[in-house]
Design an enzyme around this catalytic site. Sequence first.
Site, mmCIF file in Angstrom:
data_model
loop_
_atom_site.group_PDB
_atom_site.id
_atom_site.type_symbol
_atom_site.label_atom_id
_atom_site.label_comp_id
_atom_site.label_asym_id
_atom_site.label_seq_id
_atom_site.Cartn_x
_atom_site.Cartn_y
_atom_site.Cartn_z
ATOM 1 N N LYS A 103 37.935 41.167 47.014
ATOM 2 C CA LYS A 103 39.216 40.479 47.020
ATOM 3 C C LYS A 103 39.839 40.557 48.412
ATOM 4 O O LYS A 103 39.829 41.620 49.055
ATOM 5 C CB LYS A 103 40.145 41.109 45.973
ATOM 6 C CG LYS A 103 41.437 40.348 45.745
ATOM 7 C CD LYS A 103 42.205 40.919 44.558
ATOM 8 C CE LYS A 103 43.491 40.136 44.304
ATOM 9 N NZ LYS A 103 44.220 40.604 43.103
ATOM 10 N N SER A 178 45.921 36.872 40.501
ATOM 11 C CA SER A 178 45.663 36.685 41.910
ATOM 12 C C SER A 178 44.199 36.866 42.298
ATOM 13 O O SER A 178 43.791 36.544 43.412
ATOM 14 C CB SER A 178 46.522 37.650 42.729
ATOM 15 O OG SER A 178 46.199 39.006 42.433
ATOM 16 N N SER A 202 46.535 39.984 37.074
ATOM 17 C CA SER A 202 45.709 39.394 38.123
ATOM 18 C C SER A 202 44.216 39.598 37.960
ATOM 19 O O SER A 202 43.428 38.965 38.660
ATOM 20 C CB SER A 202 46.147 39.924 39.492
ATOM 21 O OG SER A 202 47.428 39.434 39.820
#
Length: 492
Positions: A103, A178, A202
Amino acid sequence: MTSAAHDDRTADRTADRAADRAADDDLCLRPATELAALVRAREVSARELLEAHLTRIERVDPQVNAIVTLDVEGARAAADAADAALAAGEEVGPLHGLPVAHKDTHATGGMRTTWGSPLHADTVPARDELVVERLRLAGAVRVGKTNVPEFAAGSHTFNTLFGATHNPWRHGLSAGGSSGGAAAALAAGLVPLAEGSDMGGSLRNPAAFCNVVGLRPTPGRVPTWPAAMGWSTLSVQGPMGRTVADVALTLSAIAGPDPRVPISLSDDPAGFAAALPEDLRGLRVAWAPDLGGLVPVDPAIPAVLRGVLPVLESLGATVEEACPDLREADEVFGTLRAWLFEATFGDVVRRSPEQVKAAIRGNASVGAALTGADVARAELAHTRLHERVVRFFDTHDVLLAPTTQVLPFPVEQEYPAEVAGVPQADYLGWMRSCTLVSATGCPALSLPGGFTDDGLPVGLQMVAAPRADRRLLEMAHAVEQATGHGRRRPPL
């Protein structure tokens, strides 16, 4: 050469390329558990596995925009080193030779980490943060970084640096967030495993939108370091995969105590990789289609998820409609999140307000206005909430609910303006099916739960008692095997 012979050779080459592509695609869509076993047995080399994924990234990612930084040469060097280690008979980790993308809010030493912000467009950290380091030590091969919303704020992945990530199931729709780049990369077969983080959904929200599995572990299960607020339980890091077993395998590599993290749990992480049972007999299931009447939900979502319930009952589970009392969860999440945003982003907002999106400025300003009494009330409510949830799980093994309140929406929207006819005041309102659960401290997982009539995936949120992460994985695996929804692949 005659024209006919030339045509025959051209057709042969085309057929060969198609066969090679099919073989690569088959490799790229297999579970990570299978790939790890193939590499360990030296039936497939780490380099072969990497090249198959690099080829697929080159061909597919332009449609998806999931991977925003790619280090081909670094990944090839790491894959070759992985093969050399196996050839030398060295002991290797559980993820040896598996490509992974991190990420873009997680620091990767020597690789650009932007946090989706123009303030960090050229930032290259000096070292890995803990979750990245643990994946590397487990043998994973770093390929690149996955797209995020700016500073991971919001459950829709877009930013001014890289644009929006598209849903592999339908171009033009959101992949969630996210950890949206991570979920889209998994669904599209760009990597076999990924990691992300989850404050208000997320890991779960993008898993639901993309028909993969995302686990929000119990706070402290996967220690976060470095962290500005090491005692906070609101944001956690965790694994994503195409199957529950893949998620469990990855969790075995990234979980475990760290003395620098005050809330880290001491359990041996190796147990997460053990075989998962498929037995549902005697399972006590609570079904909460709107979390006790607290959240509006697009009617199409519970309509799909209700199809899971008779499957569970046919395999020996008992199902009743029930939900813990979550009425104080909004206050807990809202107050503690704003406090965390002020602590984390307050100085950045004050220094460079024009370079930070409005949602982050707004959250930080709410946090700056909090008083000690506000935070104290939230902490008192947090304690009461925890006690009620613990009592609930005395009589239920698992809580089932929708992961998301809406289906994937157009990438041009920052967030849904309404849910089932109910206006949403801000970009957090449509995420409450996840934020309410975040406030409880329970482990929660999004599992593929079925599809709408027009082919959009729907996520089933599964919640277990605090610290019952292994039990949650066992139950999720059993449901996954019974329903089979996760075996379906997007029509890329």
